[in-house]
Design a protein around this motif. Structure first.
Motif, PDB file in Angstrom:
ATOM      1  N   GLY A 247       0.804  -1.232   0.000  1.00  0.00           N
ATOM      2  CA  GLY A 247       0.000   0.000   0.000  1.00  0.00           C
ATOM      3  C   GLY A 247       0.832   1.275   0.000  1.00  0.00           C
ATOM      4  N   TYR A 248       2.113   1.194   0.266  1.00  0.00           N
ATOM      5  CA  TYR A 248       2.954   2.402   0.220  1.00  0.00           C
ATOM      6  C   TYR A 248       3.226   2.753  -1.245  1.00  0.00           C
ATOM      7  CZ  TYR A 248       3.980   2.227   5.210  1.00  0.00           C
ATOM      8  OH  TYR A 248       3.889   2.258   6.571  1.00  0.00           O
ATOM      9  N   LYS A 249       3.472   4.069  -1.479  1.00  0.00           N
ATOM     10  CA  LYS A 249       3.726   4.492  -2.860  1.00  0.00           C
ATOM     11  C   LYS A 249       5.065   3.929  -3.359  1.00  0.00           C
ATOM     12  CE  LYS A 249       3.772   8.692  -5.660  1.00  0.00           C
ATOM     13  NZ  LYS A 249       3.745  10.146  -5.598  1.00  0.00           N
ATOM     14  N   HIS A 250       6.041   3.858  -2.466  1.00  0.00           N
ATOM     15  CA  HIS A 250       7.364   3.352  -2.857  1.00  0.00           C
ATOM     16  C   HIS A 250       7.907   2.415  -1.786  1.00  0.00           C
ATOM     17  CE1 HIS A 250       7.287   7.256  -5.097  1.00  0.00           C
ATOM     18  NE2 HIS A 250       7.691   6.446  -6.054  1.00  0.00           N
ATOM     19  N   PHE A 251       8.801   1.520  -2.201  1.00  0.00           N
ATOM     20  CA  PHE A 251       9.475   0.654  -1.234  1.00  0.00           C
ATOM     21  C   PHE A 251      10.262   1.492  -0.214  1.00  0.00           C
ATOM     22  CE2 PHE A 251       8.994  -2.781  -4.418  1.00  0.00           C
ATOM     23  CZ  PHE A 251       8.473  -3.748  -3.577  1.00  0.00           C
ATOM     24  N   MET A 252      10.863   2.580  -0.691  1.00  0.00           N
ATOM     25  CA  MET A 252      11.695   3.360   0.234  1.00  0.00           C
ATOM     26  C   MET A 252      10.857   3.860   1.413  1.00  0.00           C
ATOM     27  SD  MET A 252      14.061   6.704  -0.429  1.00  0.00           S
ATOM     28  CE  MET A 252      14.973   7.467   0.912  1.00  0.00           C
ATOM     29  N   THR A 303      26.347   3.392   2.582  1.00  0.00           N
ATOM     30  CA  THR A 303      25.598   3.471   3.836  1.00  0.00           C
ATOM     31  C   THR A 303      26.207   2.580   4.919  1.00  0.00           C
ATOM     32  OG1 THR A 303      23.538   4.128   2.806  1.00  0.00           O
ATOM     33  CG2 THR A 303      23.336   2.834   4.810  1.00  0.00           C
ATOM     34  N   SER A 304      26.682   1.414   4.518  1.00  0.00           N
ATOM     35  CA  SER A 304      27.272   0.499   5.506  1.00  0.00           C
ATOM     36  C   SER A 304      28.532   1.103   6.111  1.00  0.00           C
ATOM     37  CB  SER A 304      27.602  -0.847   4.848  1.00  0.00           C
ATOM     38  OG  SER A 304      26.423  -1.405   4.320  1.00  0.00           O
ATOM     39  N   LEU A 305      29.233   1.928   5.327  1.00  0.00           N
ATOM     40  CA  LEU A 305      30.407   2.608   5.894  1.00  0.00           C
ATOM     41  C   LEU A 305      29.951   3.631   6.931  1.00  0.00           C
ATOM     42  CD1 LEU A 305      33.533   3.107   5.772  1.00  0.00           C
ATOM     43  CD2 LEU A 305      32.964   5.095   4.399  1.00  0.00           C
ATOM     44  N   HIS A 306      28.848   4.314   6.660  1.00  0.00           N
ATOM     45  CA  HIS A 306      28.378   5.316   7.625  1.00  0.00           C
ATOM     46  C   HIS A 306      27.996   4.651   8.952  1.00  0.00           C
ATOM     47  CE1 HIS A 306      27.368   7.756   3.794  1.00  0.00           C
ATOM     48  NE2 HIS A 306      28.644   7.795   4.094  1.00  0.00           N
ATOM     49  N   ALA A 307      27.350   3.493   8.868  1.00  0.00           N
ATOM     50  CA  ALA A 307      27.035   2.761  10.106  1.00  0.00           C
ATOM     51  C   ALA A 307      28.344   2.381  10.805  1.00  0.00           C
ATOM     52  CB  ALA A 307      26.212   1.512   9.783  1.00  0.00           C
ATOM     53  N   SER A 308      29.358   2.043  10.018  1.00  0.00           N
ATOM     54  CA  SER A 308      30.648   1.639  10.588  1.00  0.00           C
ATOM     55  C   SER A 308      31.345   2.807  11.283  1.00  0.00           C
ATOM     56  CB  SER A 308      31.571   1.104   9.492  1.00  0.00           C
ATOM     57  OG  SER A 308      30.967   0.017   8.845  1.00  0.00           O
ATOM     58  N   GLY A 398      14.230  -1.053  -1.916  1.00  0.00           N
ATOM     59  CA  GLY A 398      14.610   0.298  -2.357  1.00  0.00           C
ATOM     60  C   GLY A 398      16.125   0.345  -2.509  1.00  0.00           C
ATOM     61  N   VAL A 399      16.580   0.951  -3.592  1.00  0.00           N
ATOM     62  CA  VAL A 399      18.037   1.014  -3.796  1.00  0.00           C
ATOM     63  C   VAL A 399      18.686   1.825  -2.673  1.00  0.00           C
ATOM     64  CG1 VAL A 399      19.795   2.023  -5.313  1.00  0.00           C
ATOM     65  CG2 VAL A 399      18.012   0.560  -6.260  1.00  0.00           C
ATOM     66  N   ALA A 400      17.995   2.866  -2.207  1.00  0.00           N
ATOM     67  CA  ALA A 400      18.531   3.652  -1.092  1.00  0.00           C
ATOM     68  C   ALA A 400      18.288   2.884   0.209  1.00  0.00           C
ATOM     69  CB  ALA A 400      17.844   5.004  -1.045  1.00  0.00           C
ATOM     70  N   SER A 401      19.345   2.560   0.883  1.00  0.00           N
ATOM     71  CA  SER A 401      19.229   1.745   2.097  1.00  0.00           C
ATOM     72  C   SER A 401      18.715   2.583   3.267  1.00  0.00           C
ATOM     73  CB  SER A 401      20.613   1.171   2.418  1.00  0.00           C
ATOM     74  OG  SER A 401      20.536   0.356   3.543  1.00  0.00           O
ATOM     75  N   THR A 402      17.713   2.084   3.963  1.00  0.00           N
ATOM     76  CA  THR A 402      17.167   2.815   5.115  1.00  0.00           C
ATOM     77  C   THR A 402      17.066   1.882   6.319  1.00  0.00           C
ATOM     78  OG1 THR A 402      14.940   2.363   4.258  1.00  0.00           O
ATOM     79  CG2 THR A 402      15.887   4.545   3.796  1.00  0.00           C
ATOM     80  N   LYS A 403      16.174   0.869   6.221  1.00  0.00           N
ATOM     81  CA  LYS A 403      15.983   0.006   7.395  1.00  0.00           C
ATOM     82  C   LYS A 403      17.237  -0.828   7.683  1.00  0.00           C
ATOM     83  CE  LYS A 403      13.652  -3.771   4.938  1.00  0.00           C
ATOM     84  NZ  LYS A 403      12.577  -4.752   4.981  1.00  0.00           N
ATOM     85  N   PRO A 581      14.082  11.486  10.508  1.00  0.00           N
ATOM     86  CA  PRO A 581      13.468  12.596   9.766  1.00  0.00           C
ATOM     87  C   PRO A 581      14.237  12.939   8.495  1.00  0.00           C
ATOM     88  CG  PRO A 581      14.325  13.345  11.910  1.00  0.00           C
ATOM     89  CD  PRO A 581      14.469  11.858  11.876  1.00  0.00           C
ATOM     90  N   LEU A 582      15.543  12.654   8.500  1.00  0.00           N
ATOM     91  CA  LEU A 582      16.356  12.999   7.327  1.00  0.00           C
ATOM     92  C   LEU A 582      16.133  11.997   6.192  1.00  0.00           C
ATOM     93  CD1 LEU A 582      19.486  14.134   9.336  1.00  0.00           C
ATOM     94  CD2 LEU A 582      17.792  15.574   8.180  1.00  0.00           C
ATOM     95  N   GLN A 583      15.868  10.750   6.536  1.00  0.00           N
ATOM     96  CA  GLN A 583      15.475   9.777   5.486  1.00  0.00           C
ATOM     97  C   GLN A 583      14.146  10.207   4.876  1.00  0.00           C
ATOM     98  OE1 GLN A 583      15.204   6.222   7.858  1.00  0.00           O
ATOM     99  NE2 GLN A 583      17.299   5.555   7.408  1.00  0.00           N
ATOM    100  N   LEU A 584      13.204  10.593   5.769  1.00  0.00           N
ATOM    101  CA  LEU A 584      11.890  11.025   5.269  1.00  0.00           C
ATOM    102  C   LEU A 584      12.039  12.243   4.368  1.00  0.00           C
ATOM    103  CD1 LEU A 584       9.598  10.663   8.429  1.00  0.00           C
ATOM    104  CD2 LEU A 584       9.324   9.454   6.252  1.00  0.00           C
ATOM    105  N   PHE A 585      12.875  13.197   4.809  1.00  0.00           N
ATOM    106  CA  PHE A 585      13.099  14.410   4.026  1.00  0.00           C
ATOM    107  C   PHE A 585      13.603  14.048   2.625  1.00  0.00           C
ATOM    108  CE2 PHE A 585      16.361  17.520   2.683  1.00  0.00           C
ATOM    109  CZ  PHE A 585      15.523  18.593   2.413  1.00  0.00           C
ATOM    110  N   ALA A 586      14.624  13.178   2.556  1.00  0.00           N
ATOM    111  CA  ALA A 586      15.182  12.783   1.249  1.00  0.00           C
ATOM    112  C   ALA A 586      14.089  12.140   0.392  1.00  0.00           C
ATOM    113  CB  ALA A 586      16.347  11.815   1.442  1.00  0.00           C
ATOM    114  N   TYR A 587      13.306  11.268   1.025  1.00  0.00           N
ATOM    115  CA  TYR A 587      12.235  10.601   0.275  1.00  0.00           C
ATOM    116  C   TYR A 587      11.252  11.612  -0.314  1.00  0.00           C
ATOM    117  CZ  TYR A 587       7.941   8.378  -0.938  1.00  0.00           C
ATOM    118  OH  TYR A 587       6.835   8.011  -1.651  1.00  0.00           O
TER     119      TYR A 587
END
Ligand code: AGP
Length: 610
Positions: A247-252, A303-308, A398-403, A581-587
């Motif tokens: 039901g969401y518009k996008h996977f992201m 993204t995995s580097l940022h978590a690192s 979604g190509v952009a990693s979030t969860k 909120p920044l993931q939401l903003f980008a989306y």
């Protein structure tokens, strides 16, 4: 990069192949094609552009049969076009391929000299021709494929079919994922699990150097010497609906909102609340090994580097061990030094990113102990590692990693806490407080998402025409600034930079003017005061400032027009909330701009080329 799907069985074949490709479109989306064995030979349908074009072609020109392969492409050799789309055919052999054949120049010359006509610019067509040349010498298809594989340098996942061996798909892998799906009187192959979820959960992950023959009633796996080998059968607990938009518009957007659930699943069974510790068994390190660690080195990309990078702070703060986070691609570019007592933590959502995989391999060759943090079970990186500590975020489409980012943060934090506990670097009280705080995080994430949705969307509306956006943070908010900038770049195509707030005056300050939106991340922690001064500096240069801060931070609120707030949380855990909120903003920026949010231009979900 690129998706492969194959089917052998009695069901109508085109819907299965097209559905598999739709579920893999996130891996590549500039052209697509099918090859099916029919009574007349191999039928091919190929189309440039999104999968929809191929679907329309198949509607106009249907194909039926019991054996078929499909491919969705992310261009490496040759621009996106119908000629370059897979499958490629030579004689009566059709081939699809993911990866890059590095010695293609030499092979191209050889194929030309043999008199065969080259119809595309791809390296894959060369594979088809090489197989055909081997077949012409009189061997069977399996032998021809084995001989061809022996000639290839680089990475590949290959699937091939031919009417000379009806009822069979031949597949092989080297540094590019390939999984077999087992059904009842029908079998499948694919480059990634989500393609097969509606049909089967019984899967076999092939290893590098495997060649498998997929038939309706059985699969047989061989090594490159042609000897039959056994591989473990796995039952995948992901459900098909996890790979749907629900039901969401996008996977992201769906995946952003799934984060509380993904975190809960990732923490489940790992928090020892009775003793205020982590159940560390899955981390796979003995207490003796942990006591002997002299350095923790994280290797990852994107993204995995940022978590690192957040992990570097946590390992130093909670376990008191020196820590570094390195770009996997750069680590391999030198002759890095691995010393006794080095623990290498390799972080990868897909577990297949080639730069990360090769960096992990290099670290292993140099004697490091490797722990993998990955989301896809049995993928190449966890298989190579000494221990696999999985995130349980479910399939990320979604190509952009979030969860997967916040799930990675959870595993890295638990790892750091476990190291701290075993080494006695953290007090039992502090450890217990962190365990309790982790248990409460999913609820806080949920609150943050609901509270910031509206403002993130209205900020996005106002920012969608910006040329550049800056994100600033210190300490644990620095990797969040990097990650927020990457998210915005990926999906909205707006240029964005993440900076350590302290670096601002060393150059980027020259960019500030009234047109530049600047997001300052300053949750309540010991860096807040200093970051607040940086916020003042930005304001003084007329830039438009948005803050991400803790609810009730009146001082910050007075200084900015817009404040995205997060609930009160232990300072060490703020990254789990400030990123939301920044993931939401980008989306929302991307959605307002009308970009292809789940499949941004030029990108692919799993980067299996160097
Ligand atoms: C994230 O949004 C990106 N698509 C990308 O940077 C990704 O994180 C990177 O390619 C690493 O992937 P991995 O985690 O699967 O190794």
């Amino acid at each position: 990069m690129c998706g492969i799907v194959g089917y052998v069985g009695e069901s109508p074949i085109s819907p299965i192949l097209l559905d598999g490709l739709r579920r893999l479109e996130y891996r590549g989306y500039d052209s697509a094609g099918l090859a099916v064995l029919t009574d007349e030979g191999v039928a091919i349908r190929r189309a440039a552009g999104k999968l929809r074009t191929l679907e329309e072609l198949v509607e106009r020109e249907p194909i039926e049969g019991n054996v078929g392969i499909g491919h969705t492409r992310w261009a490496t050799h040759g621009r996106p076009s119908e000629e370059n789309a897979h499958p490629h055919v030579s004689g009566d052999v059709a081939v699809v391929h993911n990866g890059i054949i590095e010695n293609h120049t030499e092979l191209r010359r050889e194929v030309r000299e043999s008199g065969l006509e080259l119809r595309s610019e791809t390296d894959t067509e060369l594979v088809a021709h090489l197989i055909a040349l081997e077949l012409a010498k009189g061997c069977d298809l399996r032998e021809a494929l084995l001989r061809t594989l022996g000639r290839l340098k680089g990475s590949y996942a290959i699937a091939a079919i031919s009417p000379r061996v009806p009822g069979k798909i031949f597949v092989a892998r080297a540094n590019s994922p390939l999984v077999l799906g087992l059904g009842d009187g029908e079998n499948y192959c694919a480059s990634d699990v989500p393609a097969l979820l509606p049909y089967t959960r019984e899967m076999i992950f092939l290893e590098d150097g495997d060649l498998a023959v997929v038939e309706a009633e059985r699969v047989s796996i061989f090594n490159l010497r042609g000897e039959e080998v056994e591989r473990t059968l796995r039952r995948i607990d992901w459900s098909p609906s996890m790979a749907e938009k629900a039901g969401y518009k996008h996977f992201m957007l769906k995946e952003i909102f799934e984060q509380p659930r993904a975190l809960e699943d990732t923490l489940r069974g790992r928090l020892n609340r009775a003793e205020g510790k982590i159940f560390g068994d899955e981390i796979g390190l003995s207490d003796e090994t942990i006591r002997g660690i002299n350095r923790v080195l994280f290797l990852a990309c994107g993204t995995s580097l940022h978590a690192s990078i957040a992990g570097r702070y946590w390992v130093e703060a909670l376990a008191k061990i020196p820590a570094q986070a390195e770009l996997a691609s750069e680590f391999r570019g030198r002759d890095p030094i691995i010393l006794p007592g080095d623990l290498v933590v390799v972080v990868s959502q897909s577990g297949e990113t080639i730069d990360t995989l090769l960096a992990a391999r290099l670290a292993k060759e140099k004697g490091a102990t490797i722990v993998a943090i990955a989301n896809v079970i049995d993928s190449a990186i966890p298989r190579l590692a000494d221990a696999a500590f999985y995130t349980h975020a479910g399939p990320e489409i979604g190509v952009a990693s979030t969860k997967c980012f916040t799930a990675q943060l959870a595993n890295i934090f638990m790892l750091a806490l476990h190291l701290g506990n075993v080494r006695g670097a953290i007090s039992p009280e502090r450890s217990a407080a962190f365990v309790e705080a982790l248990a409460k995080l999913p609820q806080k994430m949920h609150e943050t998402l609901l509270a910031s949705r509206q403002l993130a969307s209205s900020l996005a509306k106002r920012t969608r025409d910006a040329q550049d956006v800056l994100f600033l943070g210190r300490g644990l908010s620095f990797p969040i600034a990097l990650e927020a900038a990457l998210k915005l770049k990926e999906v909205s195509y707006i240029h964005a930079e993440g900076y350590a707030a302290g670096e601002l005056k060393h150059g980027p300050m020259a960019l500030l003017d009234e047109l530049l939106p600047v997001f300052v991340i300053l949750p309540r922690d010991e860096q807040r005061e200093r970051t607040l001064s940086n916020l003042e500096e930005v304001k003084a240069r007329d830039a438009r400032v948005v803050a991400v801060a803790t609810r009730g931070d009146e001082e910050t609120l007075e200084k900015v027009e817009d404040l995205l707030d997060i609930p009160e949380v232990e300072p060490e855990l703020s990254p789990f909330l400030t990123i939301l909120p920044l993931q939401l903003f980008a989306y929302y920026v991307a959605d307002f701009k009308g970009t292809d949010v789940d499949q941004p231009r030029n990108l692919a979900k799993t980067v299996t080329v160097e």
